[in-house]
Scaffold this motif. Structure first.
Motif, PDB file in Angstrom:
ATOM      1  N   GLU A   9       0.860  -1.184   0.000  1.00 11.86           N
ATOM      2  CA  GLU A   9       0.000   0.000   0.000  1.00 11.86           C
ATOM      3  C   GLU A   9       0.894   1.230   0.000  1.00 11.86           C
ATOM      4  OE1 GLU A   9      -2.445  -0.432   3.474  1.00 11.86           O
ATOM      5  OE2 GLU A   9      -3.533  -2.143   2.619  1.00 11.86           O
ATOM      6  N   TRP A  14      -2.736   6.237   0.115  1.00 14.45           N
ATOM      7  CA  TRP A  14      -3.628   5.181   0.586  1.00 14.45           C
ATOM      8  C   TRP A  14      -4.600   5.849   1.552  1.00 14.45           C
ATOM      9  CZ3 TRP A  14      -4.437   0.450  -1.208  1.00 14.45           C
ATOM     10  CH2 TRP A  14      -5.328  -0.368  -0.494  1.00 14.45           C
ATOM     11  N   ARG A  32      -0.112  -0.611  -4.554  1.00 18.03           N
ATOM     12  CA  ARG A  32      -1.504  -0.166  -4.622  1.00 18.03           C
ATOM     13  C   ARG A  32      -1.660   1.258  -4.088  1.00 18.03           C
ATOM     14  NH1 ARG A  32      -5.224  -5.385  -2.955  1.00 18.03           N
ATOM     15  NH2 ARG A  32      -4.639  -6.663  -4.771  1.00 18.03           N
ATOM     16  N   ARG A  34      -4.837   3.725  -2.992  1.00 23.94           N
ATOM     17  CA  ARG A  34      -6.282   3.857  -2.742  1.00 23.94           C
ATOM     18  C   ARG A  34      -6.611   5.352  -2.764  1.00 23.94           C
ATOM     19  NH1 ARG A  34      -9.548   0.265   1.165  1.00 23.94           N
ATOM     20  NH2 ARG A  34     -11.614   0.840   0.474  1.00 23.94           N
TER      21      ARG A  34
END
Length: 186
Positions: A9, A14, A32, A34
Motif C-alpha cells: 500500500e 492510501w 496499490r 487507494r
C-alpha cells in the motif's frame, strides 16, 4: 522484501475513504494506491471512462491495473492532482513522469503546464537558451537530461521540447560522442 503475492500500500496515497484502488506492478511487486474516483474522473476523460465501466459483482475492491506505469510516475501524477497542479521545484524525472502520464490519461491542462515548465529550462529561443546555460551549467552535464527529454517528448507529442534537446546533443557530439553512444545503447 515483499513477495509478489503481498501488495504494498502506497504510503502517501492510501486514503481510508478512497473508493478506487489503482495497481502498478514493478519488479514483480504490486503497489496499490487507494484514491478517490471523483478526483481521477474530473481530471481525466480516460479515467472517467475506465472507472465508469461496470465492475464484476463483488468486485468493488478489485484493483484497477495500470500496465506500463511506474510507481514513481504515478506517485508524481497523484501528487500533482492532490497537492497542487503547479510545476514548481520539480525534478526533471518527476516532471517527465507527470508529462508521460498526463499524456496517457489525457490530462491536457496538466500536460500543457508541465510542457511550459520544461520549456523554461529547454527554451526554443537561442538567447534564452544561452541565459539558461549560464545558470544550469555546461551542456555536457545536460546530455542525459536531453536524452530523457527527447524520449518523453516523442512519446507525448511534445515536439516543442525537441529542438533544444537535439541542439544539446549536436553541440556535444564531436567531443563526447562515445558517452552519448553508450547512453543510447540498451
Amino acid at each position: 522484501m515483499n513477495s509478489a503475492s503481498t501488495p504494498v500500500e502506497h504510503e502517501d496515497f492510501w486514503f481510508e475513504d478512497g473508493d478506487v484502488i489503482l495497481s502498478v506492478t514493478e519488479d514483480g511487486v504490486e503497489h496499490r494506491f487507494r484514491v478517490h474516483r471523483l478526483i481521477l474522473k474530473i481530471a481525466s476523460p480516460v479515467f472517467r471512462d475506465m472507472l465508469s465501466m461496470p465492475r464484476p459483482s463483488g468486485g468493488e475492491d478489485l484493483p484497477v491495473p495500470l500496465p506500463g506505469d511506474s510507481v514513481q510516475d504515478l506517485t508524481a501524477l497523484l501528487g500533482a492532482l492532490y497537492v497542487s497542479r503547479k510545476a514548481q521545484n520539480m525534478s526533471l524525472d518527476v516532471s517527465l513522469g507527470i508529462l508521460r502520464l498526463s499524456h496517457k490519461y489525457q490530462i491536457e491542462g496538466m500536460q500543457d503546464e508541465i510542457t511550459r515548465k520544461l520549456q523554461e529550462y529547454w527554451p526554443l529561443k537561442h538567447s534564452d537558451y544561452v541565459t539558461r546555460l549560464t545558470f544550469l551549467g555546461s551542456s555536457g552535464d545536460r546530455i542525459p537530461q536531453a536524452l530523457k527529454i527527447i524520449d518523453a517528448a516523442q512519446h507525448c507529442q511534445a515536439s516543442e521540447l525537441l529542438p533544444t534537446a537535439f541542439y544539446e546533443l549536436a553541440c556535444a557530439w564531436g567531443t563526447r560522442w562515445e558517452e552519448i553512444a553508450r547512453s543510447l545503447s540498451p
